[in-house]
Motif scaffolding. Sequence first.
Motif, mmCIF file in Angstrom:
data_model
loop_
_atom_site.group_PDB
_atom_site.id
_atom_site.type_symbol
_atom_site.label_atom_id
_atom_site.label_comp_id
_atom_site.label_asym_id
_atom_site.label_seq_id
_atom_site.Cartn_x
_atom_site.Cartn_y
_atom_site.Cartn_z
ATOM 1 N N GLY A 1 0.808 -1.211 0.000
ATOM 2 C CA GLY A 1 0.000 0.000 0.000
ATOM 3 C C GLY A 1 0.840 1.260 0.000
ATOM 4 O O GLY A 1 0.501 2.256 -0.656
ATOM 5 N N VAL A 2 1.951 1.248 0.744
ATOM 6 C CA VAL A 2 2.864 2.389 0.768
ATOM 7 C C VAL A 2 3.486 2.602 -0.608
ATOM 8 O O VAL A 2 3.527 3.721 -1.133
ATOM 9 C CB VAL A 2 3.953 2.181 1.844
ATOM 10 N N ILE A 3 3.992 1.535 -1.196
ATOM 11 C CA ILE A 3 4.630 1.634 -2.514
ATOM 12 C C ILE A 3 3.624 2.108 -3.557
ATOM 13 O O ILE A 3 3.915 2.980 -4.384
ATOM 14 C CB ILE A 3 5.229 0.270 -2.911
ATOM 15 N N ARG A 4 2.416 1.562 -3.499
ATOM 16 C CA ARG A 4 1.383 1.939 -4.462
ATOM 17 C C ARG A 4 1.029 3.426 -4.345
ATOM 18 O O ARG A 4 0.817 4.111 -5.362
ATOM 19 C CB ARG A 4 0.151 1.080 -4.236
ATOM 20 N N ALA A 5 0.989 3.947 -3.112
ATOM 21 C CA ALA A 5 0.630 5.353 -2.906
ATOM 22 C C ALA A 5 1.666 6.298 -3.497
ATOM 23 O O ALA A 5 1.323 7.373 -3.998
ATOM 24 C CB ALA A 5 0.463 5.628 -1.414
ATOM 25 N N LEU A 6 2.933 5.905 -3.473
ATOM 26 C CA LEU A 6 3.998 6.771 -3.983
ATOM 27 C C LEU A 6 4.264 6.536 -5.455
ATOM 28 O O LEU A 6 4.593 7.463 -6.204
ATOM 29 C CB LEU A 6 5.270 6.558 -3.168
ATOM 30 N N GLY A 7 4.148 5.311 -5.890
ATOM 31 C CA GLY A 7 4.234 4.993 -7.303
ATOM 32 C C GLY A 7 5.463 5.539 -7.993
ATOM 33 O O GLY A 7 6.589 5.463 -7.478
#
Length: 430
Positions: free
Chosen positions: A342-348
């Motif tokens: 979720g963290v990685i997806r939010a920053l993309g």
Amino acid sequence: MTRTLDEWLAYQERVNVRSIELGLDRVREVWQRMGAPAPARRVITVGGTNGKGSTVAMLEAMLTAAGQRVGCYTSPHLLHYRERIRIDGRDADDDALVASFERIEAARGEIPLTYFEFGTLAALDLFARAGLDVAVLEVGLGGRLDAVNIIDADVAVITTVDLDHMDWLGPDRDSIGVEKAGIARAGRPAIVGEVEPPAGLLQALARIGATVERAGVDFTVQREATGWQWRHRDGLTLSLPDPALSAPVQYANAAASVAALHALQRMDAELATMDLAAAASSGLRTARVAARLQVLGGDPALVVDVGHNPQAARALAEWLDARPDMRVHAVYGALSDKDVAGVIRALGERIAHWHLAGLEQDTPRGLSAQALVEQLAAVLPGARFDAHADVASALKAARSAARPGECVLAFGSFFVASAVLAESARLDWA
């Protein structure tokens, strides 16, 4: 034999085999054995998924500007345990902490306490002995069963509710909101800092009988070219400076802090004459808290943040979106119970290069760099990355790779932030 502070902290980690043990019975019994004195004339308790530390810092600065004697309890610490307990703006000293731990040990008998519960009791003990006007207590985990909740808050603040600590608090925002609502008390103000809080939070606050004041309903924020306006449903309007804490989300934290002081002022005769606009303005200009988008200087710039869940990552993304031309190298480490995907997806794709740092040497909960590599590959298959055994190695590599005008953003855990703060001082980053 008298223990040093470090020896006491090591002892506390051993004395209870559970690092987390929610529940109030044990810690309340020890506090009652210690006499259960009031920690201050008034108490503000701050809970929420993100924004607690910043809100505590703003409240502390505002109340101090109003001439109040303030004690603050926060966790975890970054560089030294003393950071957790502040009185009149100063960290507690070793001798005071040791003396308090000795009193707690004498009172607890055979009652097991966790590391966090020892610290909470020490804060309450030292605050009570200081004769404070206001104590500001930050919830460690959840709210309803957190150790700070043995104290009845005059005003409760719930900053945000999002998915974190789900093994302990529940699988969704509604159930997590119920746990966080537990810091509120019947007939007393509960400040909800989120414009769209989960229904579970509002329903739980209604069952408790708290007097709810909601962001976007009972108080609002109006951003202006310079500064912003805070408006309350009772007609009060304040023109305020931008917070010194730079993330866009800090306006919401600031608004909740002002709402909490406005509520406290209405119930406390000694605060009735407080110039709320002056106190809030001074506090917003001076409030600082380490590792909340803290810029450590240098070129490339080094920025440190304790953001460790998707909601915090979305706040980081918003900050980065205001700087679209800045190329970002991320130093990222995480714990095993966090939503890494979720963290990685939010920053993309805002991150040009990921420097993934293993944390398994720092804590049993730490993820290895290889575990992070696997998560990154699953979410962003084309992402550029390097894997490193620890934060120091990741930071060194990011510094070598980044060019002038770019940014090194270190985040993901308090373990990352504390390591970067210590290492940046050694490297003389600026």
